[in-house]
Design a protein around this motif. Structure first.
Motif, PDB file in Angstrom:
ATOM      1  N   LEU A   1       0.829  -1.257   0.010  1.00 47.70           N
ATOM      2  CA  LEU A   1       0.031   0.079  -0.065  1.00 47.70           C
ATOM      3  C   LEU A   1       0.781   1.294  -0.080  1.00 47.70           C
ATOM      4  O   LEU A   1       2.185   1.229   0.430  1.00 47.70           O
ATOM      5  CB  LEU A   1      -0.858   0.011   1.356  1.00 47.70           C
ATOM      6  N   ALA A   2       0.311   2.609  -0.450  1.00 52.35           N
ATOM      7  CA  ALA A   2       1.023   3.403  -0.470  1.00 52.35           C
ATOM      8  C   ALA A   2       0.856   4.233   0.842  1.00 52.35           C
ATOM      9  O   ALA A   2       1.853   5.019   1.488  1.00 52.35           O
ATOM     10  CB  ALA A   2       0.778   4.444  -1.480  1.00 52.35           C
ATOM     11  N   THR A   3      -0.157   4.207   1.520  1.00 50.23           N
ATOM     12  CA  THR A   3      -0.458   4.822   2.964  1.00 50.23           C
ATOM     13  C   THR A   3      -1.095   3.543   4.029  1.00 50.23           C
ATOM     14  O   THR A   3      -1.728   2.721   3.505  1.00 50.23           O
ATOM     15  CB  THR A   3      -1.725   5.780   2.628  1.00 50.23           C
ATOM     16  N   VAL A   4      -0.244   3.702   5.026  1.00 51.15           N
ATOM     17  CA  VAL A   4      -0.665   2.770   6.262  1.00 51.15           C
ATOM     18  C   VAL A   4      -1.376   3.321   7.122  1.00 51.15           C
ATOM     19  O   VAL A   4      -0.784   4.541   7.785  1.00 51.15           O
ATOM     20  CB  VAL A   4       0.468   2.163   6.678  1.00 51.15           C
ATOM     21  N   VAL A   5      -2.803   3.341   7.356  1.00 51.91           N
ATOM     22  CA  VAL A   5      -3.560   3.836   8.265  1.00 51.91           C
ATOM     23  C   VAL A   5      -3.991   2.784   9.404  1.00 51.91           C
ATOM     24  O   VAL A   5      -4.143   1.463   9.091  1.00 51.91           O
ATOM     25  CB  VAL A   5      -4.533   4.601   7.901  1.00 51.91           C
ATOM     26  N   ALA A   6      -3.980   3.106  10.893  1.00 49.56           N
ATOM     27  CA  ALA A   6      -4.354   2.171  11.676  1.00 49.56           C
ATOM     28  C   ALA A   6      -5.937   1.636  11.631  1.00 49.56           C
ATOM     29  O   ALA A   6      -6.173   0.531  12.119  1.00 49.56           O
ATOM     30  CB  ALA A   6      -4.327   2.693  13.243  1.00 49.56           C
ATOM     31  N   LYS A   7      -6.807   2.298  10.792  1.00 48.46           N
ATOM     32  CA  LYS A   7      -8.158   2.291  10.738  1.00 48.46           C
ATOM     33  C   LYS A   7      -8.405   0.524  10.072  1.00 48.46           C
ATOM     34  O   LYS A   7      -9.244  -0.067   9.985  1.00 48.46           O
ATOM     35  CB  LYS A   7      -8.849   3.016  10.040  1.00 48.46           C
ATOM     36  N   LYS A   8      -7.326   0.307   9.093  1.00 48.68           N
ATOM     37  CA  LYS A   8      -7.212  -0.651   8.209  1.00 48.68           C
ATOM     38  C   LYS A   8      -7.198  -1.956   9.082  1.00 48.68           C
ATOM     39  O   LYS A   8      -7.741  -2.955   8.652  1.00 48.68           O
ATOM     40  CB  LYS A   8      -6.292  -0.869   7.268  1.00 48.68           C
ATOM     41  N   PHE A   9      -6.668  -2.061  10.378  1.00 51.82           N
ATOM     42  CA  PHE A   9      -6.457  -3.219  10.949  1.00 51.82           C
ATOM     43  C   PHE A   9      -7.312  -3.136  12.400  1.00 51.82           C
ATOM     44  O   PHE A   9      -6.977  -3.340  13.250  1.00 51.82           O
ATOM     45  CB  PHE A   9      -4.932  -3.092  11.448  1.00 51.82           C
ATOM     46  N   ASP A  10      -8.573  -3.246  12.345  1.00 50.14           N
ATOM     47  CA  ASP A  10      -9.609  -3.044  13.186  1.00 50.14           C
ATOM     48  C   ASP A  10     -10.237  -4.338  13.557  1.00 50.14           C
ATOM     49  O   ASP A  10      -9.643  -5.365  13.129  1.00 50.14           O
ATOM     50  CB  ASP A  10     -10.627  -1.765  13.019  1.00 50.14           C
ATOM     51  N   TYR A  11     -11.209  -4.302  14.305  1.00 48.36           N
ATOM     52  CA  TYR A  11     -11.909  -5.349  15.028  1.00 48.36           C
ATOM     53  C   TYR A  11     -12.380  -6.128  13.673  1.00 48.36           C
ATOM     54  O   TYR A  11     -12.257  -7.426  13.763  1.00 48.36           O
ATOM     55  CB  TYR A  11     -13.062  -4.941  15.784  1.00 48.36           C
ATOM     56  N   ASN A  12     -12.897  -5.512  12.637  1.00 50.06           N
ATOM     57  CA  ASN A  12     -13.531  -6.074  11.548  1.00 50.06           C
ATOM     58  C   ASN A  12     -12.572  -7.369  10.764  1.00 50.06           C
ATOM     59  O   ASN A  12     -12.854  -8.141  10.132  1.00 50.06           O
ATOM     60  CB  ASN A  12     -14.147  -5.445  10.553  1.00 50.06           C
ATOM     61  N   THR A  13     -11.181  -6.602  10.757  1.00 48.09           N
ATOM     62  CA  THR A  13     -10.090  -7.433  10.175  1.00 48.09           C
ATOM     63  C   THR A  13      -9.928  -8.638  11.049  1.00 48.09           C
ATOM     64  O   THR A  13      -9.750  -9.577  10.316  1.00 48.09           O
ATOM     65  CB  THR A  13      -8.777  -6.527  10.125  1.00 48.09           C
ATOM     66  N   SER A  14      -9.936  -8.528  12.259  1.00 47.21           N
ATOM     67  CA  SER A  14      -9.616  -9.790  13.104  1.00 47.21           C
ATOM     68  C   SER A  14     -10.752 -10.695  13.123  1.00 47.21           C
ATOM     69  O   SER A  14     -10.527 -11.911  12.874  1.00 47.21           O
ATOM     70  CB  SER A  14      -9.718  -9.262  14.630  1.00 47.21           C
ATOM     71  N   ILE A  15     -11.975 -10.278  12.823  1.00 44.25           N
ATOM     72  CA  ILE A  15     -13.169 -11.021  12.672  1.00 44.25           C
ATOM     73  C   ILE A  15     -12.888 -11.810  11.095  1.00 44.25           C
ATOM     74  O   ILE A  15     -13.278 -13.178  11.159  1.00 44.25           O
ATOM     75  CB  ILE A  15     -14.600 -10.468  12.716  1.00 44.25           C
ATOM     76  N   LEU A  16     -12.718 -11.252  10.216  1.00 41.83           N
ATOM     77  CA  LEU A  16     -12.431 -11.819   8.917  1.00 41.83           C
ATOM     78  C   LEU A  16     -11.360 -12.839   8.993  1.00 41.83           C
ATOM     79  O   LEU A  16     -11.732 -13.921   8.349  1.00 41.83           O
ATOM     80  CB  LEU A  16     -11.962 -10.575   8.110  1.00 41.83           C
TER      81      LEU A  16
END
Lengths: 293, 364
Positions: B260-275
């Motif tokens: 990715l060109a930009t890394v933001v904390a929002k991308k790694f939230d609870y939803n990602t854990s559930i996925l």
């Protein structure tokens, strides 16, 4: 004055947490399961009330009643369909199912009501209270939230300790098998617990949306998790514990938001959970249970 | 080599490696022949990192038997630390060296976080452990959202307010910009790197599971008290599994960040854990090959079925519930077993009948 007004806001938020935490703690005490979907029932309650009030134009009391009825039915249905078949399953399976239910509710809400926030009209039409020549303003929502929560807590305490059904709930949470032998209908009692917990969640949802009037499919998730923190804080399974934990957590959240940083107030709330679990895993009022080998 | 002399587990592991290698080769050929759509090509690196995430989460959920709901937090730590390193270094080192070092740093930092978080978390069990890992995931996300880190001649500057509070001299560069995250990340990840990392992950996890340590970890899952009473150090083995799982998640994060060109904390939230949890559950808890296949298919499917994407998470939620009901509910299981028994018995009966008929024919 500033501190006082923050304190009042904290107590108000905390009493909503307490009402939600009551649902968590009762279900945990009786079914020994963490009902992850509890927070999303709050959200459903908020949406039902919103639809009845805004789309159908009915008075707020009808909205609240509708939310309570729908959430109660929803709670019982979820218990019957998803949790009851897993009563003897390992806790990991139940937990994953509960997460699945939570996700299902969120995504159904997303499909039905869309992802744009709905602006919730407050159900409270009370004038703000001005004290000390207007230097301390307490909104109507805050007062109503605190009063309603206090009534709910008192009523629930009386219900559990003074009625036959309440005693049945205590008995089931103590020992399911023995309760069954004493002629208590365990399944009905568990259903009743889910019903009460979900009804409380509906009330909490309406109160929460009145105070923070933006409604999203994810509205319930964070308060739900924080209410769980509150339940653990006070001692999971204990009804007075949930109340104390909820109020304390609300105060901690508002004060840290105001005096430390609004961005990391959530982090502080969760840090409280971790500290509590390390120092006193049973919570403030919980019983320390020794593991039997 | 005589295949018969190899033990069954080794053969099973070889099959897993073979599947991954063949899939890689097929995709390389298809991509060289121009048969892959643009959107699919863009998904290749995320698929690799999701596979690593799923395999590493499976180590915690399936092998150790504890539910972690903050796995994306470790991914986030790996992504931020590695991207921070590669942006700070810039062009000072050759690209391949930067990438390798970034991957190592992402893995190591996430591993250290795994140890730090594991110490308090692993004293708990079951529901409590799950909720505390969730809490840690949220704490990491919140803190990363609030952090500003800059670098100048005199070293690192850290602030939690805003970029101006860093007090840097003119040469200073702000690298982590709070909620905006890290911008201008060099997109060094390639599909080949992802493939190699998937293989490394598989080698580590599969060898761990079939080692003495792995058996100790599984014994804790199956019966903690019995494991403890035969002298297994429960905390130590839990720590080993949890830390390796966290470190691998950090590696996946580092791989993902550099695509990715930009890394933001929002991308790694609870939803990602559930996925990721959905991948593990659908693939089968404790089944590493299942995780690989589930992660790959469930990442590609929504890409192929665009019109279906609105319902994707809804379907995942239903799948999660149904999987648990069918696997764990005694009533539903016995019902399925009776249906299956009837089917199989019917088939066997037919088989024996045919055999009998053949034998009588031969005899005659």
């Amino acid at each position: 004055m500033e501190f006082l007004s923050n304190l009042v806001n904290g107590i108000s938020l905390g009493s909503v947490y307490a009402v939600i935490a009551l649902g968590y703690t009762m279900v945990y005490g009786i079914a020994r399961m963490l009902n992850f979907a509890h927070g999303d029932i709050i959200m459903v309650g908020g949406y039902i009330c919103f639809i009845v009030m805004t789309s159908l134009g009915l008075p707020s009391i009808v909205g609240i009643l509708a939310a309570v009825v729908v959430c109660t039915i929803l709670g019982i249905t979820i218990e019957r369909v998803a949790y009851k078949p897993l009563r003897s399953a390992p806790s990991l399976a139940v937990l994953i199912t509960a997460i699945g239910v939570s996700y299902l509710l969120q995504n159904l809400a997303l499909l039905i009501w869309g992802s744009d926030p709905k602006s919730f009209t407050s159900v409270v039409s009370m004038e703000p209270l001005r004290l000390f020549d207007g230097s301390l303003v307490i909104t109507g929502e805050t007062i109503v939230t605190i009063v309603v929560s206090a009534i709910i807590m008192a009523a629930l305490t009386l219900f559990v300790n003074r009625t036959k059904v309440g005693h049945a709930m205590l008995a089931v949470s103590e020992d399911k098998g023995a309760a069954q032998l004493m002629g208590i209908n365990v399944n009905a009692t568990i259903s009743l617990t889910f019903a009460i917990g979900s009804a409380l969640a509906a009330v909490a949802g309406v109160l929460l949306c009145s105070a923070q009037p933006s409604l999203l499919p994810t509205t319930g998730a964070m308060p739900g998790i924080k209410a769980f923190v509150a339940a653990v804080f006070g001692g999971i399974g204990s009804i007075p514990g949930a109340m104390i934990g909820g109020v304390l957590l609300g105060i901690i959240e508002i004060l840290s938001k105001y005096y430390i940083s609004s961005q990391i107030s959530d982090a502080i709330v969760f840090a409280v959970l971790i500290v509590v679990l390390l120092v006193r895993p049973a919570g403030i009022l919980g019983k320390q249970i020794r593991e039997k080998v | 080599m005589n295949l018969k002399n190899i033990s069954r587990t080794t053969r099973q592991n070889l099959v897993t490696y073979a599947i991954v290698i063949v899939a890689f080769a097929v995709i390389q050929v298809m991509s060289a022949a121009g048969m892959l759509s643009n959107s699919l090509t863009g998904q290749l690196i995320p698929i690799c990192s999701y596979i690593i995430m799923a395999v590493s989460l499976n180590l915690t959920v399936g092998v150790l038997g504890e539910l972690s709901l903050g796995h994306a937090g470790f991914m986030s730590v790996g992504a931020f630390s590695s991207a921070f390193f590669s942006v700070a270094v810039g062009d000072a080192l050759p690209t391949w060296l930067t990438m390798i070092l970034a991957l190592l740093i992402g893995t190591a930092v996430a591993g250290v976080f795994g140890i730090l978080i594991g110490i308090p978390v692993l004293r708990l069990q079951g529901d409590y452990l799950a909720i505390v890992t969730l809490a840690f995931g949220e704490i990491i996300k919140n803190l990363l959202n609030a952090f500003y880190i800059g670098i100048d001649g005199s070293g690192l500057h850290i602030s939690m307010k805003d970029a101006n509070a860093l007090n840097m001299d003119e040469s200073g560069r702000v690298i982590i910009k709070g909620a905006q995250g890290i911008t201008g990340v060099n997109r060094m990840s390639t599909f080949t790197i992802g493939f190699v990392l998937v293989l490394i992950t598989l080698v580590i996890v599969l060898n761990l599971i079939h080692s003495r340590t792995g058996r100790a970890i599984m014994s804790i899952r199956d019966n903690r008290i019995a494991a403890e009473s035969v002298g297994i150090n429960v905390t130590k083995y839990k720590m080993i599994a949890f830390t390796i799982s966290a470190a691998l998640a950090g590696m996946a994060g580092a791989l993902y960040a550099h695509s990715l060109a930009t890394v933001v904390a929002k991308k790694f939230d609870y939803n990602t854990s559930i996925l990721i949890l959905v991948f593990v559950v659908v693939g089968g808890m404790g089944n590493i090959r299942g995780s690989v296949i589930a992660a790959a298919i469930l990442t590609v499917l929504p890409e192929l079925l665009r019109s279906f994407s609105d319902y994707r998470m809804l379907v995942y939620a239903i799948v999660l519930i149904l999987m648990m009901l069918f696997k764990q509910s005694p009533q539903i299981r016995s019902f399925c077993a009776s249906v299956w028994e009837r089917l199989r018995f019917g088939r066997l009966q037919a088989f024996f009948d045919r055999k009998k008929a053949q034998n009588t024919k031969k005899g005659a």
